[in-house]
Enzyme design. Structure first.
Site, PDB file in Angstrom:
ATOM      1  N   ARG A  32      11.481 -26.593   2.201  1.00  0.00           N
ATOM      2  CA  ARG A  32      12.609 -26.188   3.039  1.00  0.00           C
ATOM      3  C   ARG A  32      12.752 -24.663   3.023  1.00  0.00           C
ATOM      4  NH1 ARG A  32      15.892 -29.023   0.675  1.00  0.00           N
ATOM      5  NH2 ARG A  32      15.861 -30.784   2.103  1.00  0.00           N
ATOM      6  N   TYR A  77       5.730  -6.626  -1.146  1.00  0.00           N
ATOM      7  CA  TYR A  77       5.075  -5.453  -1.708  1.00  0.00           C
ATOM      8  C   TYR A  77       4.185  -4.713  -0.716  1.00  0.00           C
ATOM      9  CZ  TYR A  77       1.690  -2.446  -3.736  1.00  0.00           C
ATOM     10  OH  TYR A  77       0.909  -1.347  -3.944  1.00  0.00           O
ATOM     11  N   ARG A 133       9.063  10.496  -2.441  1.00  0.00           N
ATOM     12  CA  ARG A 133       7.923  10.334  -1.501  1.00  0.00           C
ATOM     13  C   ARG A 133       7.602   8.856  -1.446  1.00  0.00           C
ATOM     14  NH1 ARG A 133       3.892   7.476  -1.523  1.00  0.00           N
ATOM     15  NH2 ARG A 133       2.416   8.401  -2.967  1.00  0.00           N
ATOM     16  N   LYS A 151       6.568  -3.504  -6.629  1.00  0.00           N
ATOM     17  CA  LYS A 151       5.445  -3.319  -7.563  1.00  0.00           C
ATOM     18  C   LYS A 151       5.609  -4.279  -8.746  1.00  0.00           C
ATOM     19  CE  LYS A 151       3.438   0.412  -5.677  1.00  0.00           C
ATOM     20  NZ  LYS A 151       2.065   0.837  -5.504  1.00  0.00           N
ATOM     21  N   GLU A 223       6.048   6.168  -9.921  1.00  0.00           N
ATOM     22  CA  GLU A 223       5.705   5.731  -8.566  1.00  0.00           C
ATOM     23  C   GLU A 223       6.382   6.607  -7.520  1.00  0.00           C
ATOM     24  OE1 GLU A 223       3.634   2.892  -8.183  1.00  0.00           O
ATOM     25  OE2 GLU A 223       3.523   3.644  -6.132  1.00  0.00           O
ATOM     26  N   ASP A 224       5.610   7.057  -6.582  1.00  0.00           N
ATOM     27  CA  ASP A 224       6.138   7.724  -5.383  1.00  0.00           C
ATOM     28  C   ASP A 224       7.063   8.901  -5.684  1.00  0.00           C
ATOM     29  OD1 ASP A 224       4.558   5.864  -4.182  1.00  0.00           O
ATOM     30  OD2 ASP A 224       6.099   5.005  -2.906  1.00  0.00           O
ATOM     31  N   ASP A 246       0.904   5.801 -10.842  1.00  0.00           N
ATOM     32  CA  ASP A 246       0.176   4.861  -9.999  1.00  0.00           C
ATOM     33  C   ASP A 246      -0.481   5.548  -8.806  1.00  0.00           C
ATOM     34  OD1 ASP A 246      -0.591   2.329  -9.045  1.00  0.00           O
ATOM     35  OD2 ASP A 246       1.172   2.241  -7.759  1.00  0.00           O
ATOM     36  N   ASP A 247       0.217   6.505  -8.208  1.00  0.00           N
ATOM     37  CA  ASP A 247      -0.327   7.131  -6.996  1.00  0.00           C
ATOM     38  C   ASP A 247      -1.523   8.015  -7.309  1.00  0.00           C
ATOM     39  OD1 ASP A 247       1.660   6.169  -4.986  1.00  0.00           O
ATOM     40  OD2 ASP A 247       2.979   7.072  -6.475  1.00  0.00           O
ATOM     41  N   ASN A 393       0.027   4.499   3.867  1.00  0.00           N
ATOM     42  CA  ASN A 393       0.966   3.397   4.053  1.00  0.00           C
ATOM     43  C   ASN A 393       2.314   3.928   4.538  1.00  0.00           C
ATOM     44  OD1 ASN A 393      -0.818   1.448   2.885  1.00  0.00           O
ATOM     45  ND2 ASN A 393      -0.319   2.272   0.884  1.00  0.00           N
ATOM     46  N   ASN A 437      -5.832  -0.738  -1.933  1.00  0.00           N
ATOM     47  CA  ASN A 437      -4.443  -0.489  -2.334  1.00  0.00           C
ATOM     48  C   ASN A 437      -4.362  -0.602  -3.849  1.00  0.00           C
ATOM     49  OD1 ASN A 437      -1.578  -1.117  -2.941  1.00  0.00           O
ATOM     50  ND2 ASN A 437      -1.394  -0.967  -0.728  1.00  0.00           N
TER      51      ASN A 437
HETATM   52  N1  LIG Z   1      -3.636   2.863  -0.482  1.00  0.00           N
HETATM   53  C1  LIG Z   1      -3.013   3.160  -1.590  1.00  0.00           C
HETATM   54  O1  LIG Z   1      -3.128   2.476  -2.621  1.00  0.00           O
HETATM   55  C2  LIG Z   1      -2.143   4.359  -1.630  1.00  0.00           C
HETATM   56  C3  LIG Z   1      -1.771   4.989  -0.490  1.00  0.00           C
HETATM   57  N2  LIG Z   1      -0.978   6.081  -0.558  1.00  0.00           N
HETATM   58  C4  LIG Z   1      -0.556   6.657   0.703  1.00  0.00           C
HETATM   59  O2  LIG Z   1      -1.141   7.923   0.868  1.00  0.00           O
HETATM   60  C5  LIG Z   1      -0.275   8.740   1.627  1.00  0.00           C
HETATM   61  C6  LIG Z   1      -0.157  10.070   0.910  1.00  0.00           C
HETATM   62  O3  LIG Z   1       0.446   9.905  -0.357  1.00  0.00           O
HETATM   63  P1  LIG Z   1       0.534  11.137  -1.358  1.00  0.00           P
HETATM   64  O4  LIG Z   1      -0.804  11.739  -1.567  1.00  0.00           O
HETATM   65  O5  LIG Z   1       1.245  10.717  -2.556  1.00  0.00           O
HETATM   66  O6  LIG Z   1       1.434  12.117  -0.483  1.00  0.00           O
HETATM   67  P2  LIG Z   1       1.560  13.649  -0.560  1.00  0.00           P
HETATM   68  O7  LIG Z   1       2.775  14.012   0.177  1.00  0.00           O
HETATM   69  O8  LIG Z   1       1.399  14.084  -1.979  1.00  0.00           O
HETATM   70  O9  LIG Z   1       0.258  14.181   0.240  1.00  0.00           O
HETATM   71  C7  LIG Z   1       0.078  14.115   1.611  1.00  0.00           C
HETATM   72  C8  LIG Z   1      -1.076  15.023   1.980  1.00  0.00           C
HETATM   73  O10 LIG Z   1      -1.352  14.875   3.365  1.00  0.00           O
HETATM   74  C9  LIG Z   1      -1.418  16.153   3.950  1.00  0.00           C
HETATM   75  N3  LIG Z   1      -1.045  16.147   5.335  1.00  0.00           N
HETATM   76  C10 LIG Z   1       0.189  16.034   5.881  1.00  0.00           C
HETATM   77  N4  LIG Z   1       0.105  16.175   7.227  1.00  0.00           N
HETATM   78  C11 LIG Z   1      -1.186  16.394   7.497  1.00  0.00           C
HETATM   79  C12 LIG Z   1      -1.889  16.648   8.688  1.00  0.00           C
HETATM   80  N5  LIG Z   1      -1.281  16.697   9.884  1.00  0.00           N
HETATM   81  N6  LIG Z   1      -3.214  16.853   8.623  1.00  0.00           N
HETATM   82  C13 LIG Z   1      -3.850  16.817   7.434  1.00  0.00           C
HETATM   83  N7  LIG Z   1      -3.238  16.578   6.265  1.00  0.00           N
HETATM   84  C14 LIG Z   1      -1.922  16.379   6.303  1.00  0.00           C
HETATM   85  C15 LIG Z   1      -0.439  16.997   3.140  1.00  0.00           C
HETATM   86  O11 LIG Z   1      -0.733  18.364   3.386  1.00  0.00           O
HETATM   87  P3  LIG Z   1       0.099  19.550   2.698  1.00  0.00           P
HETATM   88  O12 LIG Z   1      -0.371  19.553   1.277  1.00  0.00           O
HETATM   89  O13 LIG Z   1      -0.340  20.760   3.454  1.00  0.00           O
HETATM   90  O14 LIG Z   1       1.540  19.223   2.845  1.00  0.00           O
HETATM   91  C16 LIG Z   1      -0.767  16.506   1.748  1.00  0.00           C
HETATM   92  O15 LIG Z   1      -1.881  17.180   1.253  1.00  0.00           O
HETATM   93  C17 LIG Z   1       1.029   7.969   1.756  1.00  0.00           C
HETATM   94  O16 LIG Z   1       1.093   7.416   3.045  1.00  0.00           O
HETATM   95  C18 LIG Z   1       0.935   6.882   0.742  1.00  0.00           C
HETATM   96  O17 LIG Z   1       1.588   5.717   1.160  1.00  0.00           O
HETATM   97  C19 LIG Z   1      -0.580   6.624  -1.731  1.00  0.00           C
HETATM   98  C20 LIG Z   1      -0.907   6.027  -2.909  1.00  0.00           C
HETATM   99  C21 LIG Z   1      -1.673   4.807  -2.931  1.00  0.00           C
HETATM  100  C1  LIG Z   2       0.457   1.899  -2.388  1.00  0.00           C
HETATM  101  C2  LIG Z   2       1.220   3.029  -2.863  1.00  0.00           C
HETATM  102  O1  LIG Z   2       1.431   3.184  -4.059  1.00  0.00           O
HETATM  103  C3  LIG Z   2       1.723   3.982  -1.927  1.00  0.00           C
HETATM  104  O2  LIG Z   2       1.466   3.854  -0.732  1.00  0.00           O
HETATM  105  O3  LIG Z   2       2.415   4.909  -2.365  1.00  0.00           O
HETATM  106 MG   LIG Z   3       2.923   4.607  -4.436  1.00  0.00          MG
END
Ligand SMILES: NC(=O)C1=CN([C@@H]2O[C@H](COP(=O)(O)OP(=O)(O)OC[C@H]3O[C@@H](n4cnc5c(N)ncnc54)[C@H](OP(=O)(O)O)[C@@H]3O)[C@@H](O)[C@H]2O)C=CC1
Ligand SMILES: CC(=O)C(=O)O
Ligand SMILES: [Mg+2]
Length: 533
Positions: A32, A77, A133, A151, A223-224, A246-247, A393, A437
């Protein structure tokens, strides 16, 4: 009220149970509840429904979660719209307390706050975010708590951690997002100008010290956090507490694992050996640099020195290809800044791809659709089997959809994305997307750390976790050219990762469980599985 109670023997006293209709059984109530869930077409509505079920009837909620993981995990998640929307609208959908909020106003009193938390006597894992973030959605402040909750649901479902052993924690240090501050229903602090650096550091010091003292067996997963804080707090605390990010580390490990399997497929077609791949990172934040460092660390294991290894890696941020001559380069970008590029700044991704000629393109940028048809077709022209991992993501931020990836490469792409995609049929062939992921990684790392009673999470433990994941593909998965195992097997995978983590913890001198240590691998794996809830 729990169905387990309702379906047990005759209710006494009768009047207390007269409100339950006579033909309610546990089995049909599970069905249900699933029917009720499936009747909701909107991801956020499904999230709210499950959230309410967890509050009303935790045993029913976990029963449904464990026996329908593939259906439920994407709602709770996996960063499809639902958990992203749950964070975006958390202040609107908030119904009841479901985690711990430690705010900057608690500074000086964090121990007392933690001592009041009504969980079982011995919590083991906390996922801690400051909401700055959340996925690729930016700074959501106190609305970020559903990420910690999601998570931890995966720890429960994927690694068998007891629900009473987890604590979702949001550190409320304010938000910079005006839209959220202006929301009259916002649940977090609004009158706090974001904490000064020094105040924030003191707050984090107090939090880590208090949480580790009040819950001595706790593993803390960061995280984030926004980029600078993600790197800073990992460096500051990893040698003193049982903590990982984690990131940075979980993503580093999961992408290394998928890359190794993808490179095997790609190299079989091109003849290019693993050590000659060129990897272009689009996004150089906490996860991009975390993954790049993990790849360098792996290449050094293969015999390269770090300087040779980093030559295989190119990083791109919002200003373009990162070069060492750029002024004011942030600390975390310096190691990978190229010294061999001469010419005007390269800001356009297609131009960068033409210059680098990468074998692999990884997206961790938060820029949805950034891998355009031109970019993908360039990758396909340069590589028989181009490796393209759009990892941002939630799905709205993903750099490339699976359908476009297949169509634009005529099915030749080796693909994994952060968010899930359904299979795609192209010219009569069905293709399956990998899900790159960190959800494959953190449950096993956490389980391994807590069962081995590790004092710290070392880099080598994370790397061994990655190798364990990459070698966990079974024949059926390999024959379909999957780069990650099927999620249905997550418990088995988590156990294998946990074993690899525990073994390395022993080698690194950080574990404290002689029972696990002294078992052979077969028995140790059984021991680990036997500990799962
Ligand atoms: N698949 C998975 O398991 C995971 C996925 N992610 C995803 O990764 C993404 C990034 O996370 P995170 O690294 O922590 O975030 P951050 O904010 O630390 O990094 C983002 C990066 O992207 C760059 N960026 C932003 N805009 C542009 C653009 N127009 N062109 C090129 N580069 C650009 C930023 O540049 P600048 O430094 O100049 O600001 C920065 O270097 C998120 O969407 C997150 O959800 C994260 C962790 C795990
Ligand atoms: C999956 C993850 O940790 C992120 O997108 O930030
Ligand atoms: Mg994360």
């Amino acid at each position: 009220m729990s169905v387990a109670v309702m379906s047990s023997a005759l209710p006494t006293p009768f009047s207390a149970h007269a409100s339950i209709p006579p033909h309610i059984t546990e089995t049909d109530h599970v069905q249900r509840s699933l029917v009720q869930l499936r009747s909701k077409s909107d991801g956020l509505e499904q999230y709210i429904f499950l959230n309410g079920l967890k509050e009303r009837d935790p045993s029913l909620f976990y029963k449904i979660l464990l026996s329908n993981m593939m259906e439920i995990i994407p709602i709770l998640y996996t960063p499809t719209a639902s958990v992203g929307d749950a964070c975006t609208y958390y202040s609107q959908i908030w119904r009841h307390p479901e985690g711990l909020y430690i705010s900057i106003k608690h500074k000086g009193h964090i121990r007392q706050i933690l001592r009041q938390y009504p969980v079982g006597a011995n919590p083991r894992i906390a996922v801690v975010t400051d909401g700055s973030r959340i996925l690729g959605l930016g700074d959501l402040g106190a609305n970020g708590l559903p990420i910690s909750i999601g998570k931890l649901d995966l720890y429960i479902a994927g690694a068998g951690i007891r629900p009473s052993s987890v604590i979702p924690i949001c550190l409320d240090v304010g938000t910079n997002t005006q839209r959220i501050i202006d929301d009259p229903l916002y649940i977090g602090l609004t009158n706090t100008v974001l904490c000064a650096r020094k105040q924030m550091e003191e707050f984090m010091e107090e939090f880590m010290s208090a949480v580790s003292e009040v819950f001595p067996e706790l593993l803390v997963q960061f995280e984030d956090f926004s980029t600078d804080n993600a790197f800073k707090y990992l460096d500051l605390f990893r040698a003193r507490y049982r903590v990982f990010n984690d990131d940075i580390q979980g993503t580093g490990a999961v992408v290394l694992s998928g890359f190794l399997n993808a490179a095997r497929i790609s190299s079989a077609a091109s003849g290019i050996p693993l050590t000659e791949h060129k990897i272009l990172f689009f996004g150089a934040g906490s996860s991009g640099i975390g993954v790049a460092k993990q790849l360098v660390s792996f290449f050094t294991e293969l015999g390269m020195n770090a300087d040779e290894a980093k030559k295989h890696i190119y990083t791109v941020d919002s200003k373009g290809l990162i070069t060492a001559d750029r002024k004011g380069l942030q600390e975390h970008k310096k190691f990978f800044a190229r010294t061999d590029y001469e010419g005007p700044a390269l800001t356009n991704l297609a131009d960068i791809v033409k210059y680098v000629q990468p074998t692999a393109l990884l997206g961790l940028s938060t820029i949805g659709g950034a891998f355009t048809e031109e970019v993908v077709k360039l990758m396909a022209a340069m590589n028989k089997r181009p490796i393209i991992f759009p990892l941002s993501n939630p799905v709205s931020k993903c750099e490339l959809s699976f359908k476009d990836a297949i169509n634009w490469t005529n099915g030749r792409v080796v693909f994994a994305s952060g968010s899930p995609y359904k299979p795609v049929v192209h010219e009569g062939t069905t293709y399956e997307a990998g899900q790159g992921n960190n959800m494959y990684m953190f449950p096993g790392i956490g389980l391994g750390a807590i069962l081995s009673k590790s004092e710290h999470i070392t880099d080598a433990m994370v790397e061994k976790a990655a190798i364990a994941l990459s070698t966990s593909l079974n024949e059926e998965e390999s024959s379909h050219e999957l780069v990650y195992p099927r999620l249905e097997r997550i418990r088995d995978i988590s156990a294998q990762i946990a074993l690899a983590v525990a073994r390395q913890a022993h080698k690194d001198g950080v574990e404290n469980n002689s029972v696990l240590r002294n078992l052979n691998d077969y028995d140790a794996l059984r021991h680990i599985k036997g500990k799962m809830w």
